[in-house]
Design an enzyme around this catalytic site. Structure first.
Site, PDB file in Angstrom:
ATOM      1  N   GLN B 125     -20.736  41.527  -7.048  1.00 27.91           N
ATOM      2  CA  GLN B 125     -20.058  41.931  -8.466  1.00 27.91           C
ATOM      3  C   GLN B 125     -19.375  40.790  -8.942  1.00 27.91           C
ATOM      4  O   GLN B 125     -18.889  39.971  -8.209  1.00 27.91           O
ATOM      5  CB  GLN B 125     -18.879  42.941  -7.974  1.00 27.91           C
ATOM      6  CG  GLN B 125     -19.378  44.410  -7.843  1.00 27.91           C
ATOM      7  CD  GLN B 125     -18.214  45.396  -7.833  1.00 27.91           C
ATOM      8  OE1 GLN B 125     -17.604  45.439  -8.877  1.00 27.91           O
ATOM      9  NE2 GLN B 125     -18.287  46.239  -7.163  1.00 27.91           N
ATOM     10  N   SER B 128     -13.743  40.926 -12.004  1.00 26.83           N
ATOM     11  CA  SER B 128     -12.616  40.163 -12.434  1.00 26.83           C
ATOM     12  C   SER B 128     -12.433  38.980 -12.823  1.00 26.83           C
ATOM     13  O   SER B 128     -13.331  38.186 -12.316  1.00 26.83           O
ATOM     14  CB  SER B 128     -11.686  40.700 -11.133  1.00 26.83           C
ATOM     15  OG  SER B 128     -11.390  42.061 -10.951  1.00 26.83           O
ATOM     16  N   GLU B 243     -18.260  54.522  -8.968  1.00 33.36           N
ATOM     17  CA  GLU B 243     -17.781  53.702  -7.900  1.00 33.36           C
ATOM     18  C   GLU B 243     -16.521  54.844  -7.229  1.00 33.36           C
ATOM     19  O   GLU B 243     -16.304  55.015  -6.410  1.00 33.36           O
ATOM     20  CB  GLU B 243     -17.595  52.487  -8.265  1.00 33.36           C
ATOM     21  CG  GLU B 243     -16.777  51.521  -7.320  1.00 33.36           C
ATOM     22  CD  GLU B 243     -16.452  50.285  -7.441  1.00 33.36           C
ATOM     23  OE1 GLU B 243     -16.307  49.865  -8.447  1.00 33.36           O
ATOM     24  OE2 GLU B 243     -16.497  49.463  -6.839  1.00 33.36           O
TER      25      GLU B 243
END
Lengths: 319, 382
Positions: B125, B128, B243
């Site tokens: 992923q 952020s 998620e």
């Protein structure tokens, strides 16, 4: 595996919510508190007419023939409105348990009113308005009552003496009356909690401090969301317990105790958080919140408190 | 309502159990956040894929079994019961995969899903950034269009599995004029391209489960865009909802953990300590409550009631429960709770890992705001 209610079950519950919105607003609850009866004959007649009071009584005796899965959302709706009087006692235990006795017909029709004395409390809730009391192995009539000054004006407490006894063996579809009431109370506590959260959320939207609605402050958001969390996660266990009751599952007692433990703790947490959100007005007689808080404090201790039920779950889980 | 398994569900459970009993490795694999463990977990995923167990809820054409959510939960129960390895490609199979199925083109489905199911490609992923954590819409990494390519520049952080993963997915600012949630695009990117630097970050447990990713004029074809250009926020939120809601932490994980905790209490717990017994019972009820809640949620999804902001409730619930399970375990094991290696190391490691739960995939503070704003309809703050 299918964990949902049928459309009929949902619609019946919605119908009851609508009825109670009209026939059992907080002003009605407050009236029966203040007139000292803790019971509304008009509301009782509405609930009887809709078939709520006889939901669990067999069709052969004139009842609705429903299961605990049919009834569980109704208990929850009754809680949302803080319905006063011996509705749970009558509906969840007395009417179905005594359906085939001489008391059955008038209980199922709602013409006579029953309450319960199936725990080890010295006090009997609602005895002042009840025609009969179902005890462990008998029915009492023509008893004398003395006010014991219960905190919840919609669930008045009495000591009871004298009376005529008739032997009876109460049994609600294989459930002990105490367990049936623990299950019904769990759902009622969830309904109370939902309503307390709604009332506090509405207050937080309109009450302003520092030039803003207090609901915009994170401290208030956290109080509210943490209460909601406990309530939402008490629901599925309560519905599961109703299913276990409806099929007489081996895990029935464990499942009911889990529901009552979680619902009791959720309701107490919710009462604390929602009162805190109200600030000073939450500590007044005038605020409607007290009608729901005091009912939750009464029911969380009745038919086994969270500690009692947690220990009962322990007996199964840690054995 | 009928909480009993159907004949079909029971048969599915038996099939899964039988396969897992025959195939799960006898001894546990090293952490997938080590080079050796990562390779071994990839091999395990291939074995799962060959048995068509790696993505049971996916359509058969992409390597799944077309199982409904109930069967997916049953599979998960059997998976944890069997003590099978952690899922090294969970970012792909449980998060990105469902998103591709929802918004991807047919070509993208054909291209990405089968290699995801087999873990030939393992996904990390890249969401952020150093200054866009809880405030994820503050993303600054850019993707500028140059012919048929995007040119990526910027820095991502806390990128799970990125140290050894093959590809990553993330959101990039494609409209420099647009602010906040607008002007972001969801892009899929190989991690071995020129201009990419992956710098591992050691976690609290010492393993490098996440990383920083630096993009320095990285060229990616525009066909790697998932969903519409400048609509990446919506795509990302669909992934995040899934998620937080259901797929990231299936209830089976916690049911298995509390069963181990009960066994630990029976073996080592001080039976005269009633507070301890109460605590064990409390978390057992939480795990059971979470399991029931999930079956109810999933039945609702099957009946056409999709999960919304309530997903945030789940995320707070399971992550706090996970911490609590491990806190109690460490209380029971006493001096062993201080040792990173020893006979009870799994509890110590599990405790450290559980502490990440209230932080990743949206911190508790953010989840509570979401619940307050969208479920309870309280006025927006901040």
């Amino acid at each position: 595996m299918k964990f949902s209610f049928t459309d009929d079950q949902r619609l019946f519950a919605e119908g009851l919510r609508e009825l109670l919105a009209n026939e059992c607003p907080p002003t009605l609850v407050r009236d029966v508190w203040e007139n000292g009866t803790g019971h509304s004959p008009e509301l009782w007649a509405h609930l009887s007419g809709m078939g709520v009071l006889s939901m669990l009584a067999p069709e052969s005796a004139g009842g609705m023939g429903g299961s605990f899965v049919d009834a569980i959302l109704l208990f929850q709706e009754l809680g949302r409105a803080a319905v006063p009087g011996p509705v749970l006692e009558h509906m969840a235990v007395a009417a179905p348990a005594l359906a085939s006795t001489t008391f059955g017909a008038s209980l199922i029709a709602g013409d006579s009113i029953a309450t319960l004395w199936v725990d080890d409390s010295p006090y009997v809730a609602h005895a002042g308005v009840a025609d009969l009391i179902l005890r462990d192995d008998h029915v009492l009539e023509s008893f004398r009552t003395t006010d014991a000054h219960g905190m919840d004006g919609g669930r008045r407490l009495f000591t009871v003496s004298g009376g005529n006894r008739t032997d009876a063996t109460p049994n609600v579809a294989g459930l002990d009356p105490f367990d049936a009431m623990a299950l019904a109370s769990a759902a009622y506590l969830i309904g109370l909690s939902e309503r307390m959260i709604e009332i506090a959320a509405e207050y937080a939207r309109v009450r302003e401090q520092f030039g803003k609605p207090i609901g915009s402050f994170q401290a208030v958001k956290y109080l509210m969301s943490d209460a909601l969390l406990k309530v939402e996660f008490a629901k599925a266990p309560t519905y599961r317990a109703a299913f276990s009751a409806s099929i007489g599952a081996d895990t029935l007692v464990r499942d009911i105790s889990m529901a009552k433990a979680l619902a009791s703790e959720a309701a107490y947490r919710t009462s604390r958080s929602t009162m805190q959100v109200h600030g000073g007005i939450g500590y007044t007689w005038e605020a409607d919140l007290q009608l729901f808080m005091k009912k939750s404090w009464a029911l969380m201790r009745s038919y086994g408190d969270a500690n009692f039920h947690r220990r009962r779950v322990s007996g199964f889980v840690l054995a | 309502m009928d909480l009993r398994e159907t004949v079909d569900e029971a048969a599915f459970r038996l099939e899964a159990r039988t396969w897992l009993e025959a195939n799960v490795p006898d001894s546990s694999l090293p952490s997938f956040d080590t080079a050796e463990g990562f390779a071994l977990h990839r091999q395990w995923e291939k074995k799962l894929y060959d048995g068509r167990w790696s993505a049971v809820s996916w359509p058969e054409q992409y390597g799944g079994r077309g199982a409904d959510y109930i069967k997916w939960l049953i599979f998960e129960e059997e998976y944890y019961r069997a003590g099978a390895p952690g899922r090294v490609n969970q970012n792909g199979i449980f998060l990105l995969g469902p998103t591709i199925m929802e918004v991807g083109t047919d070509t993208q489905k054909e291209r990405f899903l089968p290699t995801m199911a087999s873990s030939e490609i393992v996904w990390g992923q890249a969401w952020s950034e150093p200054n866009a954590g809880s405030d994820l819409a503050g993303i600054k990494s850019k993707a500028l269009r140059d012919g048929d390519d995007w040119i990526l520049n910027g820095q991502k952080i806390w990128a799970s599995r990125a140290v050894w993963a093959d590809w990553c997915f993330g959101i990039f600012r494609t409209d420099p004029e647009a602010e906040r949630h607008r002007g972001l695009t969801f892009i899929l990117c190989p991690l071995d391209l020129p201009g990419i630097t992956v710098r591992p970050i050691a976690q609290l447990d010492g393993d490098t489960g996440f990383a920083e990713i630096f993009f320095d004029d990285v060229r990616v074809p525009v066909e790697n865009t998932l969903g519409e250009v400048n609509k990446g926020w919506g795509v990302a939120m669909a992934t995040a909802g899934f998620e937080r809601g259901v797929s990231l932490r299936s209830p089976a994980r916690f049911s298995e953990a509390v069963n181990r905790l009960v066994a630990l209490w029976k073996r080592l717990g001080d039976k005269s300590d009633t507070a301890l017994a109460d605590a064990v019972t409390d978390v057992w009820m939480q795990a059971e409550g979470y399991r029931l809640h999930t079956y109810q949620t999933v039945t609702g999804m099957l009946e056409g009631r999709p999960i919304g902001a309530e997903a945030s409730l789940n995320k707070i619930f399971w992550s706090e429960m996970d911490v609590r399970i491990h806190e109690i375990a460490l209380q029971i094991i006493g001096p062993e709770a201080e040792r990173m290696e020893g006979p009870l190391e799994r509890w110590v490691d599990g405790f450290l890992f559980s502490l990440s739960g209230p932080i990743y995939a949206g911190t508790h503070a953010i989840q509570r705001n979401i619940i307050a704003d969208r479920v309870l309809q309280l006025p927006k703050g901040m």
